[in-house]
Design a protein around this motif. Structure first.
Motif, short mmCIF file in Angstrom:
data_model
loop_
_atom_site.label_atom_id
_atom_site.label_comp_id
_atom_site.label_asym_id
_atom_site.label_seq_id
_atom_site.Cartn_x
_atom_site.Cartn_y
_atom_site.Cartn_z
N LYS A 1 0.83 -1.20 0.00
CA LYS A 1 0.00 0.00 0.00
C LYS A 1 0.87 1.26 0.00
O LYS A 1 1.78 1.39 0.81
CB LYS A 1 -0.92 0.01 1.22
N GLY A 2 0.58 2.16 -0.93
CA GLY A 2 1.34 3.39 -1.01
C GLY A 2 2.54 3.33 -1.94
O GLY A 2 3.15 4.35 -2.24
N GLU A 3 2.89 2.12 -2.42
CA GLU A 3 4.02 1.96 -3.33
C GLU A 3 3.55 1.94 -4.78
O GLU A 3 2.39 1.64 -5.07
CB GLU A 3 4.79 0.67 -3.02
N ASN A 4 4.46 2.21 -5.69
CA ASN A 4 4.15 2.14 -7.12
C ASN A 4 5.42 1.81 -7.89
O ASN A 4 5.76 2.49 -8.86
CB ASN A 4 3.55 3.46 -7.60
N ASP A 5 6.09 0.75 -7.46
CA ASP A 5 7.37 0.38 -8.06
C ASP A 5 7.27 -0.89 -8.91
O ASP A 5 7.70 -0.90 -10.06
CB ASP A 5 8.42 0.18 -6.96
N LYS A 6 6.70 -1.94 -8.35
CA LYS A 6 6.63 -3.22 -9.06
C LYS A 6 5.53 -3.21 -10.12
O LYS A 6 5.66 -3.83 -11.16
CB LYS A 6 6.39 -4.35 -8.05
N ARG A 7 4.42 -2.56 -9.82
CA ARG A 7 3.32 -2.33 -10.76
C ARG A 7 2.82 -3.62 -11.41
O ARG A 7 2.51 -3.67 -12.60
CB ARG A 7 3.73 -1.30 -11.81
N THR A 8 2.73 -4.66 -10.62
CA THR A 8 2.22 -5.94 -11.10
C THR A 8 0.70 -5.91 -11.16
O THR A 8 0.04 -5.44 -10.23
CB THR A 8 2.69 -7.09 -10.19
N ARG A 9 0.17 -6.43 -12.24
CA ARG A 9 -1.29 -6.49 -12.41
C ARG A 9 -1.85 -7.88 -12.12
O ARG A 9 -2.99 -8.00 -11.69
CB ARG A 9 -1.66 -6.05 -13.83
N ALA A 10 -1.05 -8.90 -12.39
CA ALA A 10 -1.53 -10.25 -12.16
C ALA A 10 -0.38 -11.24 -12.06
O ALA A 10 0.64 -11.08 -12.75
CB ALA A 10 -2.47 -10.69 -13.29
N VAL A 11 -0.54 -12.22 -11.19
CA VAL A 11 0.37 -13.36 -11.14
C VAL A 11 -0.49 -14.62 -11.01
O VAL A 11 -1.39 -14.69 -10.16
CB VAL A 11 1.35 -13.29 -9.95
N LEU A 12 -0.23 -15.57 -11.85
CA LEU A 12 -0.96 -16.84 -11.85
C LEU A 12 0.05 -17.98 -11.92
O LEU A 12 0.96 -17.95 -12.73
CB LEU A 12 -1.90 -16.90 -13.05
N VAL A 13 -0.12 -18.96 -11.02
CA VAL A 13 0.78 -20.11 -10.99
C VAL A 13 -0.03 -21.38 -11.18
O VAL A 13 -1.00 -21.62 -10.45
CB VAL A 13 1.55 -20.18 -9.65
N ILE A 14 0.35 -22.17 -12.17
CA ILE A 14 -0.32 -23.44 -12.44
C ILE A 14 0.67 -24.58 -12.27
O ILE A 14 1.78 -24.55 -12.83
CB ILE A 14 -0.91 -23.46 -13.87
N TYR A 15 0.26 -25.57 -11.49
CA TYR A 15 1.08 -26.76 -11.25
C TYR A 15 0.23 -27.99 -11.55
O TYR A 15 -0.88 -28.13 -11.03
CB TYR A 15 1.54 -26.78 -9.79
#
Length: 447
Positions: free
Chosen positions: A153-167
């Motif tokens: 919260k309050g950061e704007n560095d990584k700016r990731t929108r989605a991460v999905l992991v399938i195994y």
């Protein structure tokens, strides 16, 4: 003091003007912005402000002023009231950046889509993914790795929108940034290149294509370029001149934001190296390949349909939309949109070596082909896929290969771990720790 301030302001304006003139012409700025706003708004229904503060937060693009016409599905953009550009949305074809000669009233062909209707769960059907708990996964470590990929919260560095992991075909982790969810369509940028290449693998499986043959380009028939094969093009190893630089006016930006027919851009380039011995990443090559695909079909309708009927809709990527240029060709280098889950399906197709729920779309050997290093790439590139053979990600398995896109779009395929990892966002390797993400995910699998 006021005089000094005025001088400083004037100097800043002059420097900015010089930078724009030498690097980013105003019509390039307005072109990028118009295309981005139109695609984000009409394809993913994002508010204008969200697009301008997110997707358009690039270099000097913030200088553009955008106006959305909901009725005409058109975005008009200018910079300081100058160099106006327009981008239009057409159902089935997505958004196209157009010039003054483009007739928006002219009828156009659209691809025919077929939606799978099964009662199977993800990834092979429309039902929700099955909840599966694997005894060999440290879910706490997995959650930490995925959560660390997002800004606090309050950061704007990584700016990731989605991460999905399938195994093992099961979603074991899925997380989205503010404003995004499993239904959000996200631009894959150069991940589209891997879609384009896959079409060649499918045609080869069908006996309609031999990638070792010389590229069918009439303009090359009487000079040294006649030796360039489709294989060379797939490996980005044609030896043709090309500058891929998005920080200024270059071959890539001129093609994407000015050209009517992007499939022809690199055709006119001279040889500056030797085919199969001069690796050089080129979006022009991918669009040239899109043009070669067009030549495999008698009609334009068949070309439009093939990408969907034999690949995209075949594996249930129904959210995907590949956009076209003004000439009606798919922009095979850069412009495809899909949900994160659908991007993951593409990774699974390769994880299973071309087999989709019992049907073999391309030969198993094709998966090995795209993941084998090409000459001169130092183990980092195969055939329109990026590789970890050279250890670019030191803490990830060397058999990892991926579809990569601008601003850090990634579909990682890791055969040795039975994993597919998708990350969508707005930051590249320099600002986002992809190695750390992969290390944490792989490390959550107990030996």
């Amino acid at each position: 003091m006021k005089k000094i301030f005025k001088i400083l302001c004037f100097s800043v304006v002059l420097l900015l003007g010089y930078y724009l003139y030498t690097n980013y012409p105003l019509d390039l700025i307005s072109g990028f912005s118009a295309k981005s706003v139109a695609s984000g708004h009409f394809i993913d229904q994002r508010p204008q402000e969200m697009i301008e503060n997110g997707d358009n937060d690039v270099s000097v693009i913030f200088l553009a002023t955008n106006k959305i016409d909901e009725k005409e599905k058109l975005v008009t953009t200018s910079v300081f009231g100058l160099k106006e550009r327009k981008a239009i949305y057409r159902e089935g074809l997505g958004v196209t950046l157009i010039n003054d000669d483009f007739d928006i009233t002219k009828p156009y062909l659209v691809p025919k889509r077929t939606k799978l209707n099964t009662n199977l769960s993800f990834p092979y059907g429309n039902e929700q993914p099955k909840d599966t708990v694997f005894a060999n996964i440290d879910y706490s470590k997995l959650k930490t790795a995925v959560t660390n990929a997002f800004d606090k919260k309050g950061e704007n560095d990584k700016r990731t929108r989605a991460v999905l992991v399938i195994y093992k075909d099961r979603i074991i982790s899925e997380q989205y940034g503010t404003g995004f969810d499993k239904n959000s369509k996200i631009l894959g940028w150069s991940m589209t290149k891997s879609i384009t290449a896959t079409c060649f693998g499918i045609l080869q499986k069908q006996g309609k294509m031999n990638i070792m043959k010389r590229a069918p380009i009439d303009e090359w028939a009487k000079d040294e370029r006649s030796k360039i094969t489709i294989n060379d093009l797939l490996h980005m190893n044609s030896g043709l001149e090309w500058v891929e630089d998005y920080s200024k006016l270059s071959d890539a930006t001129k093609m994407l934001f000015y050209d009517t027919d992007m499939s022809k851009t690199q055709i006119n380039k001279p040889l500056v190296g030797k085919p199969n011995a001069s690796w050089n990443y080129s979006s022009g090559t991918s669009n040239l390949l899109s043009g070669i695909l067009r030549k495999q079909f008698k009609t334009h309708q068949e070309y439009l349909d093939f990408w969907y009927s034999d690949l995209i809709d075949k594996i249930g990527m129904h959210s995907m939309l590949v956009e076209t240029d003004m000439a009606g060709n798919y922009v095979g280098s850069s412009y495809s949109w899909a949900t994160t889950r659908d991007w993951a399906k593409f990774g699974l197709l390769y994880l299973h070596k071309g087999n989709w729920n019992g049907e073999q779309l391309f030969d198993e050997s094709w998966a090995k082909y795209v993941a084998t290093p090409t000459n001169g790439s130092n183990g980092k590139y195969g055939a329109h896929f990026w590789l970890n053979a050279g250890g670019y990600f030191p803490d990830a398995p060397r058999d990892l290969y991926s579809a990569n896109g601008y601003q850090g779009q990634k579909v990682f395929i890791i055969p040795s771990q039975d994993l597919v990892v998708v990350r969508m966002g707005l930051t590249e390797d320099e600002k986002f720790d992809f190695n750390g993400l992969l290390k944490g995910i792989v490390g959550s699998l107990k030996k």
